[in-house]
Design a protein around this motif. Structure first.
Motif, mmCIF file in Angstrom:
data_model
loop_
_atom_site.group_PDB
_atom_site.id
_atom_site.type_symbol
_atom_site.label_atom_id
_atom_site.label_comp_id
_atom_site.label_asym_id
_atom_site.label_seq_id
_atom_site.Cartn_x
_atom_site.Cartn_y
_atom_site.Cartn_z
ATOM 1 N N ILE A 80 -4.577 5.889 6.851
ATOM 2 C CA ILE A 80 -3.985 5.303 5.639
ATOM 3 C C ILE A 80 -2.707 4.546 5.985
ATOM 4 N N GLU A 116 -9.584 2.745 3.037
ATOM 5 C CA GLU A 116 -8.837 3.755 2.287
ATOM 6 C C GLU A 116 -9.750 4.653 1.451
ATOM 7 N N SER A 121 -3.250 1.198 7.230
ATOM 8 C CA SER A 121 -3.783 0.246 6.255
ATOM 9 C C SER A 121 -2.684 -0.551 5.566
ATOM 10 N N ARG A 179 0.815 -1.217 0.000
ATOM 11 C CA ARG A 179 0.000 0.000 0.000
ATOM 12 C C ARG A 179 0.846 1.263 0.000
ATOM 13 N N THR A 231 -11.447 7.561 3.260
ATOM 14 C CA THR A 231 -10.408 8.342 3.938
ATOM 15 C C THR A 231 -9.631 9.188 2.937
ATOM 16 N N VAL A 232 -9.213 8.586 1.843
ATOM 17 C CA VAL A 232 -8.508 9.340 0.805
ATOM 18 C C VAL A 232 -9.409 10.416 0.222
ATOM 19 N N ALA A 249 -1.009 9.931 0.789
ATOM 20 C CA ALA A 249 -1.557 10.464 2.041
ATOM 21 C C ALA A 249 -0.512 11.283 2.786
#
Length: 382
Positions: free
Chosen positions: A294, A312, A297, A222, A315-316, A229
């Motif tokens: 993030i 994600e 994650s 990720r 949130t993103v 982020a």
């Protein structure tokens, strides 16, 4: 109620439900085109699939509700897409892909679209700070450490420091966004459906979408999303420092700067609140928790995350919107910022009735430092 304070029209248009659906279908259409380009899909079937990937023909709200049983909106979207094409074309829909391929690639496309307008605002803030740094290179201002008066500095140098941090963060955001790659690996990242044709399909898909193709599918790594982020968080930090500086210097007791279009009060008509800087701080205050989500994650369970990956998406989306809003509010504050040079001189002991012996001036190194900051900015500015 709060959208205009914590998002911009451009960021909403780039990240709302319709935008996500548009990019998801864009990936599906690109899959069909890529398959046809390398001879895995008959051209007529590919054209039929592409023609069916029209967002207005899909019920975005309905897909959102239908996503719950599978924890992914791609599953009902692909089912509906297959229902919209002929039997001949149906077996080529979503060729070689899994839901994560489509979601991750759509996230990349959403982010790239949103960050573009944010960068425009960030560079506009930078241009204004560069102008202030040059114009006020000889404006004496008392430095403050631990919120207490220290020794004199230059307001131009203060602006140059704001500029340097902003330029570094904006440049890294642009780089992090450009580095966001295509995701295409199939069910477990091994091109299990297409075999040796998988890398060929990925190359064609990357070319169509304008995305780099990594050496391996990154569904369990990720880093690209974490890098995005972190870059957004760094931009928020730079903007928050500028806004906090304006808030402190705009206090009535200091009054060295003011926003050109201050906000009012519902109870106190005399007040002239630095509303734009306040909104910048309100936006960036929320960013660290989102960045942390993030970063949390990144540990992935075997070949696909159960829960962290899904976290994600919203949130993103929120982080992109807040950063865009912070940049927009900072642009408004910076472009209207008014500087009271005489007030700065007085606080530094240079005003009428000053008892300072041998009044302090601008530090000797301020001018060269400002020049270096401006030179670095011009080298970074697109």
């Amino acid at each position: 109620m709060f959208e205009s304070m914590f998002a911009t029209p451009a960021s909403v248009a780039a990240t709302d439900t319709a935008a996500w659906l548009r990019e998801l279908l864009r990936v599906e259409a690109a899959l069909a085109r890529a398959g046809a380009a390398i001879g895995l899909i008959p051209s007529g079937c590919a054209a039929e699939i592409e023609a069916a990937c029209v967002p207005d023909r899909f019920d975005a709200a309905g897909l959102s509700r239908q996503a719950v049983p599978s924890a992914s909106p791609v599953v009902p979207m692909v089912a509906e897409l297959r229902a919209r094409v002929s039997d001949d074309a149906r077996r080529y829909v979503h060729l070689g892909a899994t839901s994560q391929d489509v979601m991750d690639t759509a996230l990349v496309l959403v982010a790239r679209r949103c960050v573009g307008s944010t960068l425009d605002d960030l560079w506009a803030v930078g241009d204004r700070l560069a102008d202030l740094a040059d114009r006020h290179r000889d404006t004496v201002q008392i430095g403050r450490t631990l919120l207490q008066q220290a020794v004199p500095t230059s307001f131009g140098l203060v602006c140059a420091n704001w500029l340097a941090a902003l330029a570094e963060a904006a440049d890294e955001l642009a780089r992090a966004t450009d580095r966001l790659p295509l995701q295409y690996g199939g069910a477990v990242g091994a091109h299990d459906t297409l075999g040796i044709d998988g890398p060929r399909m990925a190359a064609a898909l990357g070319e169509i979408l304008g995305l780099t193709v990594p050496a391996l599918p990154w569904h369990t790594r990720r880093g690209p999303v974490a890098g995005l982020a972190a870059a957004l968080g760094a931009v928020c930090g730079a903007l928050g420092t500028i806004a906090t500086g304006v808030l402190l210097l705009a206090q009535n007791e200091v009054a060295e700067v003011t926003e050109g279009s201050p906000g009012g009060s519902s109870a106190m008509p005399h007040k002239r609140n630095p509303a734009r800087s306040t909104l910048v701080v309100a936006c960036v205050h929320q960013a660290p928790a989102l960045v942390a989500t993030i970063l949390a994650s990144q540990p992935v369970e075997l070949q696909r995350s159960a829960g962290r990956w899904q976290a994600e998406w919203p949130t993103v989306t929120t982080l992109l919107r807040l950063t865009a809003a912070a940049a927009w509010h900072a642009r408004s504050a910076a472009e209207s910022l008014q500087v009271d040079s005489e007030r700065m001189r007085a606080a530094a002991g240079l005003g009428p009735g000053s008892t300072t012996a041998g009044p302090p001036g601008v530090p000797e190194a301020a001018g060269p430092l400002i020049d270096r900051a401006l030179e670095a900015y011009r080298a970074t500015r697109p």
